[in-house]
Design a protein around this motif. Structure first.
Motif, mmCIF file in Angstrom:
data_model
loop_
_atom_site.group_PDB
_atom_site.id
_atom_site.type_symbol
_atom_site.label_atom_id
_atom_site.label_comp_id
_atom_site.label_asym_id
_atom_site.label_seq_id
_atom_site.Cartn_x
_atom_site.Cartn_y
_atom_site.Cartn_z
ATOM 1 N N LEU A 153 0.860 -1.186 0.000
ATOM 2 C CA LEU A 153 0.000 0.000 0.000
ATOM 3 C C LEU A 153 0.891 1.228 0.000
ATOM 4 C CD1 LEU A 153 -3.054 1.148 0.818
ATOM 5 C CD2 LEU A 153 -1.929 1.516 2.990
ATOM 6 N N THR A 154 0.486 2.262 -0.733
ATOM 7 C CA THR A 154 1.177 3.543 -0.610
ATOM 8 C C THR A 154 0.146 4.651 -0.469
ATOM 9 O OG1 THR A 154 2.926 4.975 -1.469
ATOM 10 C CG2 THR A 154 1.456 4.012 -3.109
ATOM 11 N N VAL A 231 3.749 -1.426 3.781
ATOM 12 C CA VAL A 231 3.325 -0.065 3.422
ATOM 13 C C VAL A 231 4.586 0.731 3.100
ATOM 14 C CG1 VAL A 231 2.227 2.046 4.275
ATOM 15 C CG2 VAL A 231 1.294 -0.181 4.928
ATOM 16 N N PHE A 232 4.540 1.478 2.014
ATOM 17 C CA PHE A 232 5.665 2.338 1.619
ATOM 18 C C PHE A 232 5.163 3.766 1.506
ATOM 19 C CE2 PHE A 232 7.000 -1.820 0.328
ATOM 20 C CZ PHE A 232 8.376 -1.819 0.491
ATOM 21 N N ILE A 253 -2.402 5.303 9.079
ATOM 22 C CA ILE A 253 -2.054 4.062 8.362
ATOM 23 C C ILE A 253 -0.962 3.313 9.129
ATOM 24 C CG2 ILE A 253 -1.140 3.109 6.196
ATOM 25 C CD1 ILE A 253 -2.354 5.551 4.741
ATOM 26 N N ALA A 254 -0.030 4.076 9.719
ATOM 27 C CA ALA A 254 1.064 3.441 10.482
ATOM 28 C C ALA A 254 0.504 2.707 11.704
ATOM 29 C CB ALA A 254 2.079 4.501 10.903
ATOM 30 N N ILE A 255 -0.467 3.324 12.363
ATOM 31 C CA ILE A 255 -1.069 2.671 13.546
ATOM 32 C C ILE A 255 -1.781 1.382 13.120
ATOM 33 C CG2 ILE A 255 -2.845 2.899 15.339
ATOM 34 C CD1 ILE A 255 -2.206 5.927 15.409
ATOM 35 N N LYS A 263 4.386 -4.433 7.757
ATOM 36 C CA LYS A 263 5.630 -3.650 7.890
ATOM 37 C C LYS A 263 5.387 -2.244 7.325
ATOM 38 C CE LYS A 263 8.981 -6.890 8.873
ATOM 39 N NZ LYS A 263 8.190 -7.521 9.927
ATOM 40 N N PHE A 264 6.007 -1.252 7.963
ATOM 41 C CA PHE A 264 5.803 0.139 7.554
ATOM 42 C C PHE A 264 7.166 0.756 7.218
ATOM 43 C CE2 PHE A 264 4.987 4.617 7.989
ATOM 44 C CZ PHE A 264 3.688 4.767 7.519
#
Ligand code: MRU
Length: 351
Positions: A153-154, A231-232, A253-255, A263-264
């Motif tokens: 996901l971005t 996630v990037f 999104i990070a949470i 992975k973030f």
């Protein structure tokens, strides 16, 4: 396609694509003075931290090129005035301040106006070329983190449009696809200004890479259902403790990533790092209300509603797995490794 230059400086003028018109229209704009550059940045014709830095460096080159003064001190003062004007456009991204200060430093090291013009133009061109070189390397580093069968996901747009070429987080995804890896891609629309739906979608279509577009409020459900495992995202400023400012929505999104075990990764060139300030000392940009009450110029909210429109948020380091740069991947502990990386980098670089 992603290697194509988004911005160039030729014969004293700046040429770039008007990002506010995409994907409807692919219009090249020509900027001939610093006020036009400042307006283009404020109105998001030029957006994305690295390209904003380069645009400001080029704006100083445009003004230096036009200088009629013969006194070098007065010429430096004029460029300082221009710099202050440009620094008042968008406060959060580090690259803008970094690039302007680099060009100013070059102007101050000039013995006469002729040398100043040459130094300023050369430094601005070097900043642009180094952005290309750094991004080319960092997308190679980012690409290695993507494997066949991944679901990524971005958020927002961190492709070539946000840089001089190659991009950062989106660039890594494009590079991985071009290297033959096959994986699923999700992109968020990125309200309020739709950088994902308009710009990331435009870039991926140009590259003929398949993807799914989702709205920002679909992230948790889609991440769980589709088993998004990586996630990037790009960054506008990275502090020494590993906190990251990026497009509003990144923190959420990070949470979600942490809760769901994805992975973030943050992907950014070293010009994005800020070792001098702390996250709470940096100004987070708040933008006009009509960006929230309207979508592409169409009013959607009743008149008179109160609005909050922060353009960025800050993701604390505990939600980030690694930071990908042109020099390699920075792992935890960030407070120790970021300093080590930057010191090493500055000792071995002409930046
Ligand atoms: O408001 P924008 O569109 O300038 O915000 C852009 C972002 O937040 C990007 O993710 C960031 O600048 C990194 S782009 C390489």
């Amino acid at each position: 396609m992603y290697e194509k230059r988004t911005i160039t400086f030729k014969n004293g003028k700046i040429y770039t694509i008007d990002q506010s018109k995409l994907p409807k229209e692919e219009k090249i704009i020509v900027l001939e003075n610093y006020k036009e550059v400042a307006e283009a940045i404020k109105s998001m014709k030029i957006r994305g931290a690295p390209i904003i830095g380069v645009a400001c460096a080029f704006a100083l080159a445009v003004e230096a090129n036009k200088l009629k003064l013969s006194n070098v001190k007065m010429a430096i003062r004029k460029l300082e005035k221009v710099s202050n004007y440009l620094k008042n456009t968008r406060p959060t991204g580090k690259n803008l301040f970094w690039a302007i200060d680099k060009v100013l430093e070059a102007s101050r090291n000039s013995k006469d106006v002729k040398t100043l013009k040459r130094n300023v133009i050369r430094t601005a061109e070097e900043i642009a070329e180094n952005d290309v070189k750094a991004n080319k390397k960092l997308v190679e580093n980012g690409e290695k983190l993507i494997k066949d069968g991944d679901v990524v996901l971005t958020h927002c747009n961190s492709g070539r449009l946000a840089t001089v070429a190659y991009g950062t987080a989106l660039g890594s995804i494009i590079k991985a696809w071009k290297s033959g890896k096959r994986f699923k891609i999700f992109i968020t629309e990125t309200r309020p200004l739709l950088q994902g739906a308009r710009l990331t979608a435009w870039e991926l279509k140009k590259e003929k890479i398949p993807f799914h577009l989702i709205t920002d409020n679909m992230v948790a459900f889609v991440m769980k259902k589709e088993k998004i495992n990586k996630v990037f995202v790009g960054a506008d400023r990275i502090w020494s403790d590993g906190s990251v400012a990026n497009k509003i929505g990144t923190y959420g999104i990070a949470i979600i990533s942490k809760v769901l075990g994805s992975k973030f990764f943050v992907v950014a060139p070293s010009s994005t790092f800020d070792l001098s300030l702390k996250p709470n000392e940096t100004v987070v940009e708040f933008r006009k209300e009509d960006e929230v009450t309207s979508v592409m110029g169409l009013r959607i909210a009743p008149r008179g509603v109160k609005v909050l429109n922060p353009a960025f948020d800050i993701t604390p380091p505990e939600y980030i797995n690694a930071i990908v740069t042109e020099k390699g991947v920075i792992n935890k502990p960030f407070s120790k490794n970021i300093k080590k990386f930057l010191l090493n980098y500055r000792n071995h670089s002409n930046l």
